[in-house]
Design a protein around this motif. Structure first.
Motif, PDB file in Angstrom:
ATOM      1  N   ARG A  80       0.896  -1.234   0.068  1.00 21.79           N
ATOM      2  CA  ARG A  80       0.039  -0.137   0.027  1.00 21.79           C
ATOM      3  C   ARG A  80       0.816   1.305   0.068  1.00 21.79           C
ATOM      4  O   ARG A  80       1.717   1.418   0.825  1.00 21.79           O
ATOM      5  CB  ARG A  80      -0.922  -0.008   1.193  1.00 21.79           C
ATOM      6  CG  ARG A  80      -1.898   1.131   1.324  1.00 21.79           C
ATOM      7  CD  ARG A  80      -2.598   1.315   2.352  1.00 21.79           C
ATOM      8  NE  ARG A  80      -3.595   2.523   2.585  1.00 21.79           N
ATOM      9  CZ  ARG A  80      -4.716   2.598   2.253  1.00 21.79           C
ATOM     10  NH1 ARG A  80      -5.428   1.272   2.433  1.00 21.79           N
ATOM     11  NH2 ARG A  80      -5.493   3.795   2.310  1.00 21.79           N
ATOM     12  N   ARG A  94      -3.683  10.393  -0.842  1.00 20.46           N
ATOM     13  CA  ARG A  94      -3.953   9.495  -1.767  1.00 20.46           C
ATOM     14  C   ARG A  94      -3.277   8.396  -1.442  1.00 20.46           C
ATOM     15  O   ARG A  94      -2.323   8.177  -0.777  1.00 20.46           O
ATOM     16  CB  ARG A  94      -3.736  10.313  -2.974  1.00 20.46           C
ATOM     17  CG  ARG A  94      -4.095  11.831  -3.389  1.00 20.46           C
ATOM     18  CD  ARG A  94      -5.614  11.980  -3.098  1.00 20.46           C
ATOM     19  NE  ARG A  94      -6.465  11.127  -4.017  1.00 20.46           N
ATOM     20  CZ  ARG A  94      -7.005  11.617  -5.072  1.00 20.46           C
ATOM     21  NH1 ARG A  94      -6.511  12.472  -5.683  1.00 20.46           N
ATOM     22  NH2 ARG A  94      -7.817  10.658  -5.615  1.00 20.46           N
ATOM     23  N   VAL A 144      -2.908   3.901  -2.837  1.00 18.74           N
ATOM     24  CA  VAL A 144      -2.795   3.022  -4.027  1.00 18.74           C
ATOM     25  C   VAL A 144      -2.507   1.795  -3.416  1.00 18.74           C
ATOM     26  O   VAL A 144      -1.362   1.711  -2.501  1.00 18.74           O
ATOM     27  CB  VAL A 144      -1.989   3.244  -5.286  1.00 18.74           C
ATOM     28  CG1 VAL A 144      -0.619   3.527  -5.136  1.00 18.74           C
ATOM     29  CG2 VAL A 144      -2.452   1.963  -6.315  1.00 18.74           C
ATOM     30  N   ASP A 202      -7.764   4.734  -2.959  1.00 12.95           N
ATOM     31  CA  ASP A 202      -8.297   5.421  -4.214  1.00 12.95           C
ATOM     32  C   ASP A 202      -8.250   4.560  -5.356  1.00 12.95           C
ATOM     33  O   ASP A 202      -9.113   4.406  -6.274  1.00 12.95           O
ATOM     34  CB  ASP A 202      -7.497   6.605  -4.347  1.00 12.95           C
ATOM     35  CG  ASP A 202      -7.567   7.612  -3.659  1.00 12.95           C
ATOM     36  OD1 ASP A 202      -8.829   7.950  -3.248  1.00 12.95           O
ATOM     37  OD2 ASP A 202      -6.378   8.198  -3.060  1.00 12.95           O
ATOM     38  N   VAL A 203      -6.894   3.788  -5.426  1.00 12.01           N
ATOM     39  CA  VAL A 203      -6.888   2.876  -6.625  1.00 12.01           C
ATOM     40  C   VAL A 203      -6.527   1.392  -6.085  1.00 12.01           C
ATOM     41  O   VAL A 203      -5.543   1.372  -5.151  1.00 12.01           O
ATOM     42  CB  VAL A 203      -5.871   3.443  -7.558  1.00 12.01           C
ATOM     43  CG1 VAL A 203      -5.283   2.476  -8.674  1.00 12.01           C
ATOM     44  CG2 VAL A 203      -6.264   4.664  -8.239  1.00 12.01           C
ATOM     45  N   ILE A 252      -9.414  11.224  -9.999  1.00  7.62           N
ATOM     46  CA  ILE A 252      -8.403  10.152 -10.414  1.00  7.62           C
ATOM     47  C   ILE A 252      -8.109  10.515 -11.901  1.00  7.62           C
ATOM     48  O   ILE A 252      -9.388  10.264 -12.670  1.00  7.62           O
ATOM     49  CB  ILE A 252      -9.060   8.973 -10.142  1.00  7.62           C
ATOM     50  CG1 ILE A 252      -9.228   8.527  -8.620  1.00  7.62           C
ATOM     51  CG2 ILE A 252      -8.173   7.920 -10.831  1.00  7.62           C
ATOM     52  CD1 ILE A 252      -9.730   7.316  -8.316  1.00  7.62           C
TER      53      ILE A 252
END
Ligand SMILES: [Zn+2]
Ligand SMILES: [Zn+2]
Length: 358
Positions: free
Chosen positions: A221, A227, A229, A249-250, A353
């Motif tokens: 991670r 933010r 991902v 977020d992603v 995004i």
């Protein structure tokens, strides 16, 4: 009318023929090459210096199989001017160069695990980032065994490295940058995570995923400012992706198109290729289907799910339809197939995004 059409057609054919003939004239060939070379070298490189965004560039979205569309597993993460890779799959260095990524800015590689398709491009990554101006040693992070990967690659490329310095000079190939350093770490249990890097606004956390028979296969991670991902690495459907990927977020999740794979296994068996059929059957037991990955992303409340490590290659358009079957029933939006050259930008202080292709 017919006569006008024929005159027009005749003019077009004559022009095409003229161009074909002209391109065989040496002086015209030289002009074309000179213009092309100038256009290529004067083009912009990708800007990875944004102090206020988390950026992903997909430099390899395939797996171990030969795929002209996809290099092996390789994802670039840039955050606040720091630049790392997640894995260094086969062909990743070439893809980064095609994408005009300034490889000299690369600091290191985080390995999800040490399967060949994830490590095989390291030599090219090390050499090409050095050639592009990297002036510090390349840093590797990953499970135990990463020390051997660093030392083995350094040794294997020793003659090449020396010849670069001898040939181009130490001012061009800065000697300390030939070094490949490593930091091996073990995540103590499935229930814990381990912060591997925390510097400024950047935090990179490892956690265990299930990729038997490997004891240490990790997801990562990456948090930068507000933010985030999360990367699955290679894994079966694993609740640790929900636990440690919560509200990312992603989510970049590996996938194996099980319907496609089972058809290929059947074809292998029908053609007496039982060895290949067994290997593929074994492989299908340690990966995640697109529908299962979509369920994980839903449970984790991830905003955008990007399929990665896409296996098998899909040379026929129909395979992509088969690959995506059932996904929209589970997750109707916020899901996409990753591709080499995909760029995702997450500006800090916003929910945006930005998805684009290079
Ligand atoms: Zn893999
Ligand atoms: Zn693997």
């Amino acid at each position: 009318m017919k006569r006008i059409f024929l005159y027009g057609l005749g003019t077009v054919i004559a022009l095409v023929a003229l161009v074909v003939v002209a391109l065989r004239v040496p002086v015209i060939q030289d002009i074309v090459l000179e213009r092309g070379a100038n256009a290529v070298v004067s083009g912009d490189t990708v800007d990875l210096s944004d102090p206020d965004a988390l950026t992903l560039i997909f430099c390899g979205t395939g797996g171990p199989f030969p795929d002209p569309e996809r290099a092996g597993p390789c994802t670039l993460v840039a955050a606040g001017g720091r630049v790392f890779l997640i894995d260094s799959g086969t062909g990743g260095a070439q893809r980064l160069q095609q994408l005009r990524v300034p490889m000299g800015t690369l600091e290191g590689v985080f390995y999800t695990h040490l399967h060949s398709d994830h490590i095989a491009g390291l030599g090219d990554i090390a050499m090409n980032s050095w050639a592009a101006g990297r002036s510090a040693p390349l840093e590797l992070y990953g499970p135990p065994g990463v020390e051997g990967l660093a030392k083995g690659t350094f040794d294997a490329f020793g003659i090449d490295s020396k010849s670069r310095i001898d040939h181009h000079g130490a001012a061009v190939f800065v000697p300390p940058a030939q070094e490949i350093r490593s930091t091996a770490f073990v995540v103590a249990s499935r229930d814990e995570s381990l912060v591997v890097m925390e510097e400024g606004d950047l935090k990179i956390t490892a956690f265990k995923v299930d990729h038997v028979p490997l004891e240490n296969a990790y997801g990562y991670r990456v948090d930068f400012k507000d933010r985030s991902v999360v990367f699955s690495g290679d894994t079966v459907k694993d609740t640790n992706m929900v636990r440690f990927g919560a509200d990312a977020d992603v989510m970049v999740h590996e996938v194996m198109g099980m319907a496609n794979i089972h058809t290929i296994i059947g074809a292998l068996q029908d053609n007496g290729l039982s060895r290949q059929a067994k290997i593929l059957t074994d492989a299908s037991e340690v990966h995640t289907s697109p529908v299962d990955a979509a369920e994980i992303a839903n449970e984790a409340n991830a905003e955008l799910l990007i399929y990665n490590h896409i296996v098998p290659p899909m040379p026929l358009g129909v395979m992509e339809d088969i690959f995506m079957r059932g996904v929209s029933d589970v997750r109707s939006e916020g899901v996409m197939l990753g591709y080499d050259g995909l760029q995702v930008r997450l500006p800090a202080g916003s929910d945006e995004i930005e998805v684009g292709g290079l």
